[in-house]
Enzyme design. Structure first.
Site, PDB file in Angstrom:
ATOM      1  N   ALA A 130       2.365   9.842  -1.239  1.00 42.28           N
ATOM      2  CA  ALA A 130       3.349   9.169  -0.336  1.00 42.28           C
ATOM      3  C   ALA A 130       4.691   9.474  -0.679  1.00 42.28           C
ATOM      4  O   ALA A 130       5.462   8.857  -0.186  1.00 42.28           O
ATOM      5  CB  ALA A 130       3.062   7.659  -0.571  1.00 42.28           C
ATOM      6  N   ASN A 198       1.775   4.911  -7.857  1.00 45.74           N
ATOM      7  CA  ASN A 198       1.332   6.059  -8.242  1.00 45.74           C
ATOM      8  C   ASN A 198       2.351   7.211  -8.093  1.00 45.74           C
ATOM      9  O   ASN A 198       2.518   8.348  -8.533  1.00 45.74           O
ATOM     10  CB  ASN A 198       0.005   6.506  -7.726  1.00 45.74           C
ATOM     11  N   HIS A 228      10.546   4.393   0.038  1.00 45.49           N
ATOM     12  CA  HIS A 228      10.874   4.994  -1.399  1.00 45.49           C
ATOM     13  C   HIS A 228      12.059   5.921  -1.260  1.00 45.49           C
ATOM     14  O   HIS A 228      12.181   6.762  -0.560  1.00 45.49           O
ATOM     15  CB  HIS A 228       9.852   6.004  -1.973  1.00 45.49           C
TER      16      HIS A 228
END
Length: 276
Positions: A130, A198, A228
Site C-alpha cells: 500500500a 506493515n 501515508h
C-alpha cells in the site's frame, strides 16, 4: 531446414495462505491467468467459508493446511494473521523456495527467517503493497540516507483493536477530530499495530532500518482512506511521496495491496520489467 522449437517452461506453482480480501483477489487473478504461474493450493482458517467461490474457479486448487503447502508449491503468498508467519514462510525458504510476505511487521520478530533463506537459497519478498516509492528508497539506500519520516492517517475504524490502542486504553470511538495517537519508530509501530503498519516496516527494510525510521499515526474521523506521506533525506536526493488508499472489505487493508501482489507475480515471467 527445421525451425527451432520454442523452449518449454514448467509453470511455477503458487500457494496462498489466507483467503481474506487480498488472498481472494490474488487467487482469482491467478485463475484468470498469469503467464508462467498456476494456482496450486490455498489454505484458510475456515475452508468451508470459501468452498463456494473456490468451486467456481476454472481450475479449483487444493485446499490444504498451511503445513502442507510447501509440498505442492514453489511460491507462497502469505496473507494470514502475523502470528502464523513462521509456520508459513519457514518451510518454503528452508527448501530454497520463495515466500511473498505481507505481514512485514512480523519479520522483525522472526529475523532468523532471513538467515534461513540465505542459507537455503530461498527468498523472502516484501511487495510494495500500500505504499509507493520503495524503488526510490532502495536506490537511495545504496548511498546514504540521513532520515526517513512517515505520517499515516487512518479512519478510526481501521485502527480498532490494535494492541497499542487496547494497552493504552484509547477510546477511539469517541474521537471526533484528528488525533495523533502514536509517535515512534517503525519497530515500535509494528508491535503496537501489527495489522495496520506493515507499510512502515516495508519502508524501513527498504531504507535505514526499523529503528531509525520515524513514524506518526493519526486516527482521523474526517478521512475515508488510509493516507501515508513519506519524507526522505539522502545524499542522492530529497523526496516526498503521498498515497491515499481506498480500504478493502477489511478496513485495515487497502485495495491496492492485492494489486501490488498481482503486479509482482506478473513480473516474474514478463518480457519487460519496469522498476528496480
Amino acid at each position: 531446414m527445421t525451425n527451432p522449437t520454442k523452449a518449454t517452461r514448467t509453470d511455477l506453482r503458487v500457494a496462498i495462505a489466507g483467503l481474506g480480501p487480498i488472498g481472494t483477489k490474488v487467487a482469482q487473478a491467478l485463475d484468470r491467468g498469469i503467464d508462467g504461474l498456476v494456482l496450486a493450493a490455498v489454505s484458510a482458517q475456515n475452508p468451508e467459508k470459501h468452498r463456494s467461490w473456490l468451486g467456481d474457479l476454472a481450475t479449483a486448487p487444493a485446499v490444504l493446511g498451511i503445513e502442507k503447502l510447501a509440498d505442492v508449491a514453489d511460491i507462497v503468498i502469505e496473507c494470514a494473521p502475523a502470528k502464523l508467519i513462521r509456520s508459513i514462510v519457514a518451510p518454503f525458504v528452508g527448501s530454497g523456495k520463495t515466500a511473498v510476505v505481507l505481514s512485514a511487521g512480523a519479520l522483525l520478530e522472526n529475523e532468523d527467517l532471513i538467515e534461513l533463506a540465505k542459507q537455503s537459497g530461498g527468498q523472502i519478498v516484501v511487495p510494495t503493497g500500500a505504499l509507493i516509492g520503495l524503488d526510490a528508497v532502495t536506490a537511495a539506500a545504496v548511498g546514504k540516507i540521513h532520515s526517513v519520516r512517515m505520517v499515516t492517517r487512518k479512519p478510526v475504524q481501521g485502527l480498532a483493536g490494535a494492541p497499542y490502542i487496547v494497552e493504552n486504553n484509547i477510546d477511539i470511538e469517541r474521537i471526533t477530530e484528528p488525533l495523533r495517537i502514536f509517535e515512534g519508530t517503525a519497530r515500535e509501530a509494528a508491535k503496537g499495530f501489527p495489522a495496520n503498519l506493515n507499510v512502515a516496516v516495508a519502508l524501513s527494510l527498504a531504507g535505514i532500518g526499523p529503528d531509525r525510521t520515524r513514524l506518526e499515526i493519526w486516527a482521523d474521523p474526517t478521512v475515508t482512506r488510509n493516507i501515508h506521506r513519506v519524507e526522505v533525506e539522502s545524499d542522492a536526493a530529497r523526496f516526498s511521496m503521498s498515497i491515499e488508499n481506498i480500504p478493502s472489505e477489511n478496513p485495515k487493508t487497502g485495495r491496492i495491496t492485492a494489486l501490488s501482489v498481482i503486479a509482482y507475480l506478473r513480473k516474474l515471467h514478463a518480457p519487460l520489467r519496469v522498476g528496480t
